[in-house]
Enzyme design. Structure first.
Site, short mmCIF file in Angstrom:
data_model
loop_
_atom_site.label_atom_id
_atom_site.label_comp_id
_atom_site.label_asym_id
_atom_site.label_seq_id
_atom_site.Cartn_x
_atom_site.Cartn_y
_atom_site.Cartn_z
N SER A 54 0.84 -1.19 0.00
CA SER A 54 0.00 0.00 0.00
C SER A 54 0.87 1.24 0.00
O SER A 54 2.06 1.21 0.28
CB SER A 54 -0.87 0.01 1.24
OG SER A 54 -0.06 0.28 2.36
N LYS A 55 0.23 2.35 -0.29
CA LYS A 55 0.89 3.65 -0.28
C LYS A 55 1.63 3.86 1.04
O LYS A 55 2.70 4.45 1.07
CB LYS A 55 -0.15 4.77 -0.43
CG LYS A 55 -0.52 5.04 -1.87
CD LYS A 55 0.43 6.11 -2.45
CE LYS A 55 0.06 6.51 -3.85
NZ LYS A 55 0.35 5.51 -4.84
N ARG A 56 1.04 3.35 2.10
CA ARG A 56 1.61 3.61 3.42
C ARG A 56 3.07 3.17 3.47
O ARG A 56 3.90 3.83 4.08
CB ARG A 56 0.80 2.87 4.48
CG ARG A 56 0.76 3.61 5.79
CD ARG A 56 -0.09 2.88 6.81
NE ARG A 56 0.75 2.26 7.79
CZ ARG A 56 0.57 1.04 8.27
NH1 ARG A 56 -0.45 0.32 7.82
NH2 ARG A 56 1.35 0.54 9.17
#
Ligand code: GLU
Length: 470
Positions: free
Chosen positions: A243-245
């Site tokens: 994910s972007k995270r």
């Protein structure tokens, strides 16, 4: 020809973890085989490329110790070279000018979709007479250059994924440039891979669908193509696409948070590869010695942030106190640096628990300034406050008899032994520890006492007694 690989980032954003892993695998492969590792900056997208991102790439590679061989190849400086190759393709009619407008293309794609077909270029300009194309170019009609894709199956053997086939007919004629002086990624990459003598392309799996397009370009130019190895996707801890995270966490974010380059390298090396014997901690020499593409996995590689923290802690503990202090300096308030010996002692104790360098400032602040704490924190379980007060006084008394010149952990432990025997372990050590740290969790009290020395230890005990009296 010798072994030559390249890392070819586009400087259009912060350097991602996925890209760094690609760089590392290329570098390890080159070092393992005695080949060369080239750096190519793919900055043909002039709108999105920025000098600061290129600087970040160079800085990141240096930080990780991934030195490249030879000069940097910067695509923005090679327009003439691409122009030459594009002209060759036009002259040999392997590519052609396309004047279709966005509206025409959109209508084509919509019609294809409505018939349940995959949208692709319909080939309107494929048969345009060269004279007509020349006339429209002279009239400055906007044009792109398309490659005539052969009606063929492109098959290649990927070193990691095995045999991979793509039906070029599904792709349609791809755009390779927006004009003689504006090549696009697939085209520029092919020219440079050839001109740099790249023997093997190691890159992320997200590029696998570009490979048949690049093979078609190699073929059209009559150039040999390199071998390919596509690295597995990086997945988040939930096994979903990272994910972007995590991905938005660029290499520099990890650096700022206090991960050591040694740990990053080791961790990233294991993100899709593992050595013959399943050890986890491998220094750079071991990685170079053991790294082979045969051992890169096909399936997605799970990014486990807990493992990275653990590994960073392991590497932190391999550093000498002096070296670790050196690393911590930029994170340390100037006031803490006044007494170097004291700082070393703090670092030596905290080293055992540190997972990220960035934690140090918060963890260590109590050594320098006693935090204001609730006196109730001094109380161990149900012990009456009066007893806690007596215990603190007894500790202070016992420590006054320890020579300040030999105020070691062992000496403190020995002095406290009779106090603990008479008054109980938790009843004595808990309030003593809180008196020194002012917090609910910290290293043990005799460890802290040794760091502080006799004077400060007695001072903090007296402060605790004042507090609990109030
Ligand atoms: N510029 C591309 C990227 O950053 C490189 C792809 C390749 O290695 O061919 O993803």
């Amino acid at each position: 020809m010798g072994i030559r690989v390249r890392f070819a980032p586009s400087p259009t954003g912060p350097i991602s973890i996925g890209n760094v892993r690609t760089a590392l695998y290329n570098w390890l492969y080159a070092r393992h085989t005695g080949g060369e590792f080239l750096l190519r900056i793919e900055d043909t997208d002039t709108e999105r490329s920025e000098a600061r991102y290129e600087m970040e790439i160079l800085e990141g590679l240096k930080w990780l110790g991934l030195a490249w061989d030879g000069p940097i190849v910067r695509q923005s400086e090679r327009t003439e070279v691409y122009e030459r190759y594009l002209q060759k393709l036009i002259e040999s009619d392997r590519a052609y000018f396309c004047f279709c407008t966005k509206e025409e293309l959109d209508a084509d794609y919509a019609a294809q979709l409505s018939q349940g077909l995959m949208p692709k270029y319909v080939g309107r300009c494929r048969t345009l007479a060269p004279a007509e194309a020349a006339r429209r170019l002279a009239a400055h009609d906007p044009a792109v250059i398309r490659l005539r894709m052969p009606d063929a199956l492109f098959t290649f053997t990927d070193l990691i994924r095995g045999r991979v086939s793509f039906d070029a007919a599904l792709t349609g004629d791809i755009i390779i440039a927006k004009g003689f002086r504006a090549p696009l990624y697939n085209f520029a990459a092919v020219v440079d891979d050839y001109e740099s003598g790249i023997s093997m392309v190691i890159r992320g799996e997200d590029h696998i669908s570009n490979t048949p397009k690049q093979l078609a370009i190699h073929q059209a130019l009559d150039l040999p193509h390199p071998a390919y190895a596509h690295l597995p996707l990086i997945l988040g801890p939930d096994r979903k696409k990272l994910s972007k995270r995590f991905l938005s966490g660029s290499l520099m974010d990890y650096r700022r948070a206090g991960y050591l380059p040694e740990a990053m390298r080791n961790f990233l090396a294991l993100l899709g590869w593992h050595p013959v014997h399943d050890q986890e901690i491998l220094d750079l020499d071991a990685l170079v010695r053991e790294f082979t593409l045969e051992r890169v996995q096909k399936g997605g590689a799970v990014f486990n942030p807990k493992k990275l923290e653990w590994m960073n802690g392991v590497y932190i503990r391999t550093l000498s106190v002096e070296a670790l202090t050196e690393h911590l300096m930029p994170l340390t308030p100037p006031a803490w640096q006044a007494d170097g010996e004291f700082l070393y002692r703090v670092v030596a104790v905290e080293r055992e628990r540190l997972k990220r360098l960035g934690e140090f400032t918060e963890r260590a602040s109590f050594y320098f300034t006693l935090p204001s704490y609730d006196p109730a924190l001094l109380v161990w379980k149900q012990t009456p406050v009066a007893v806690i007060r007596e215990n603190l006084a007894a500790v202070r008394e016992a420590l006054r008899n320890v020579s300040p010149n030999a105020f070691t952990r062992a000496a403190v432990d020995a002095a406290l032994e009779p106090v603990i025997a008479a008054r109980g372990r938790g009843e004595v050590l808990w309030p003593f520890r809180v008196a020194l740290s002012g917090q609910g969790a910290s290293p043990g009290p005799s460890e802290l006492a040794e760091v502080f020395g006799a004077d400060e230890t007695i001072r903090r005990l007296s402060a605790a007694l004042d507090r609990i009296r109030a």
